[in-house]
Design an enzyme around this catalytic site. Structure first.
Site, short mmCIF file in Angstrom:
data_model
loop_
_atom_site.label_atom_id
_atom_site.label_comp_id
_atom_site.label_asym_id
_atom_site.label_seq_id
_atom_site.Cartn_x
_atom_site.Cartn_y
_atom_site.Cartn_z
CG ASP A 35 -2.14 0.85 1.07
OD1 ASP A 35 -3.25 0.30 1.15
OD2 ASP A 35 -2.02 2.06 0.83
CB SER A 124 -16.36 -0.23 -9.62
OG SER A 124 -17.33 0.77 -9.42
CB SER A 125 -21.74 -1.13 -8.82
OG SER A 125 -21.49 0.04 -8.06
CE1 TYR A 148 -12.80 3.77 -8.56
CE2 TYR A 148 -15.15 3.62 -8.97
CZ TYR A 148 -14.01 3.14 -8.36
OH TYR A 148 -14.09 2.04 -7.53
N1 LIG Z 1 -15.85 1.00 -1.25
C1 LIG Z 1 -16.69 0.65 -2.23
O1 LIG Z 1 -17.92 0.70 -2.08
C2 LIG Z 1 -16.15 0.15 -3.55
C3 LIG Z 1 -17.05 -0.11 -4.59
C4 LIG Z 1 -16.55 -0.60 -5.80
C5 LIG Z 1 -15.20 -0.85 -5.94
N2 LIG Z 1 -14.34 -0.57 -4.92
C6 LIG Z 1 -12.91 -0.85 -5.12
O2 LIG Z 1 -12.46 -1.59 -4.02
C7 LIG Z 1 -11.09 -1.27 -3.76
C8 LIG Z 1 -10.90 -0.85 -2.32
O3 LIG Z 1 -11.69 0.31 -2.07
P1 LIG Z 1 -11.84 0.95 -0.62
O4 LIG Z 1 -13.22 1.45 -0.52
O5 LIG Z 1 -11.31 0.03 0.39
O6 LIG Z 1 -10.90 2.24 -0.78
P2 LIG Z 1 -9.66 2.73 0.12
O7 LIG Z 1 -9.28 4.07 -0.44
O8 LIG Z 1 -10.00 2.64 1.55
O9 LIG Z 1 -8.56 1.66 -0.22
C9 LIG Z 1 -7.72 1.72 -1.34
C10 LIG Z 1 -6.29 1.48 -0.87
O10 LIG Z 1 -5.43 1.49 -2.02
C11 LIG Z 1 -4.26 2.22 -1.68
N3 LIG Z 1 -3.70 2.75 -2.94
C12 LIG Z 1 -4.23 3.70 -3.74
N4 LIG Z 1 -3.41 3.94 -4.78
C13 LIG Z 1 -2.34 3.11 -4.61
C14 LIG Z 1 -1.15 2.92 -5.34
N5 LIG Z 1 -0.89 3.62 -6.46
N6 LIG Z 1 -0.25 2.02 -4.89
C15 LIG Z 1 -0.48 1.32 -3.74
N7 LIG Z 1 -1.60 1.47 -3.01
C16 LIG Z 1 -2.51 2.35 -3.44
C17 LIG Z 1 -4.74 3.30 -0.73
O11 LIG Z 1 -3.71 3.87 0.07
C18 LIG Z 1 -5.78 2.55 0.09
O12 LIG Z 1 -5.21 1.95 1.22
C19 LIG Z 1 -10.70 -0.19 -4.78
O13 LIG Z 1 -10.08 -0.81 -5.87
C20 LIG Z 1 -12.04 0.40 -5.19
O14 LIG Z 1 -11.99 0.94 -6.49
C21 LIG Z 1 -14.78 -0.06 -3.73
#
Ligand SMILES: NC(=O)c1ccc[n+]([C@@H]2O[C@H](COP(=O)([O-])OP(=O)(O)OC[C@H]3O[C@@H](n4cnc5c(N)ncnc54)[C@H](O)[C@@H]3O)[C@@H](O)[C@H]2O)c1
Length: 220
Positions: A35, A124-125, A148
């Site tokens: 991360d 993602s949705s 996105y």
């Molecule tokens: N939360 C939701 O409802 C949701 C819905 C659809 C998809 N997603 C996907 O699920 C995944 C996790 O989402 P989340 O809600 O936990 O978000 P989050 O921001 O809490 O987690 C994402 C993590 O990725 C790390 N990160 C970002 N860019 C990075 C990079 N270049 N190198 C290394 N680490 C990096 C961030 O520091 C963070 O810890 C993502 O891929 C997001 O697109 C989330």
């Protein structure tokens, strides 16, 4: 208990990633986490009892060396690392593309070179855009309405292409609005459900969604 890490979770210091790490180590598995802490926090992993099973690597998914180090010897990668905010992607589309598309290609490319068996992708949705018909179904056509959403769809296509060309096992899971522990309700980029809950608990009006929602680009 296994001696080497079978699993790598990219973005494992984030909301979903840290919950995934907790679930994996609870089964006795050793887990490596990569991360860059751009939106995540190592503190999200601090409450996990089995700390000796977690290997933390601070690094970027676009950095081949960092990904290679993180993926060494692992069988399965949960690729959660991404810039997850739709509004941020509207403000800064190039950043969204860089982390989410280039980062995903790097994870896949290292995975194929290092003999990783399977990559699971946090899709993602937002892929569906706005649909008249609810609930949404997997067979609905893609209709990305934000940078996105485009970046996540591109990730899905790279997953398919790497499976076809290089025999990597890949799986895309289109998350909808996920909510739960370690999710932050604060700030302009907070997800809808924790923001609503936070306002409801503190007795404030829940309010309406922003312009992103009205333009159909708010799904995460
Ligand atoms: N939360 C939701 O409802 C949701 C819905 C659809 C998809 N997603 C996907 O699920 C995944 C996790 O989402 P989340 O809600 O936990 O978000 P989050 O921001 O809490 O987690 C994402 C993590 O990725 C790390 N990160 C970002 N860019 C990075 C990079 N270049 N190198 C290394 N680490 C990096 C961030 O520091 C963070 O810890 C993502 O891929 C997001 O697109 C989330």
């Amino acid at each position: 208990m296994t001696a080497r890490a079978r699993y790598l979770v990219t973005g494992g210091a984030g909301f979903i990633g840290s919950n995934l790490v907790a679930a994996l180590v609870a089964t006795g598995e050793r887990v490596r986490v990569l991360d860059n802490l751009s939106t995540g926090f190592w503190e999200n992993l601090d409450g996990i009892r089995e700390q000796s099973l977690i290997e933390r690597i601070t690094g970027d998914i676009r950095d081949r060396e960092a990904v290679a180090k993180a993926a060494a010897g692992v069988e399965v990668i949960f690729h959660e690392g991404a810039l997850g905010s739709v509004p941020k992607s509207v403000e800064r589309p190039a950043e969204s593309d860089s982390a989410n598309v280039q980062g995903t290609v790097m994870v896949l490319d290292v995975a194929r070179h290092q003999g990783v068996k399977r990559v699971l992708f946090a899709a993602s949705s937002s892929a569906y855009g706005e649909t008249e018909e609810l609930p949404k179904r997997e067979t609905m056509p893609a209709n990305a309405l934000s940078p996105y959403a485009v970046s996540k769809l591109a990730g899905e296509m790279y997953m398919r292409v790497f499976a076809r060309l290089y025999g990597l096992e890949t799986l895309c899971l289109r998350y909808f609005n996920v909510f739960g522990p370690a999710q932050t309700p604060d700030g302009a980029y907070a997800a809808a459900i924790p923001r609503f809950v936070d306002r409801a608990i503190s007795g404030r009006p829940i309010g309406s969604m922003g312009t992103e929602s009205r333009r159909g680009i708010s799904a995460s």
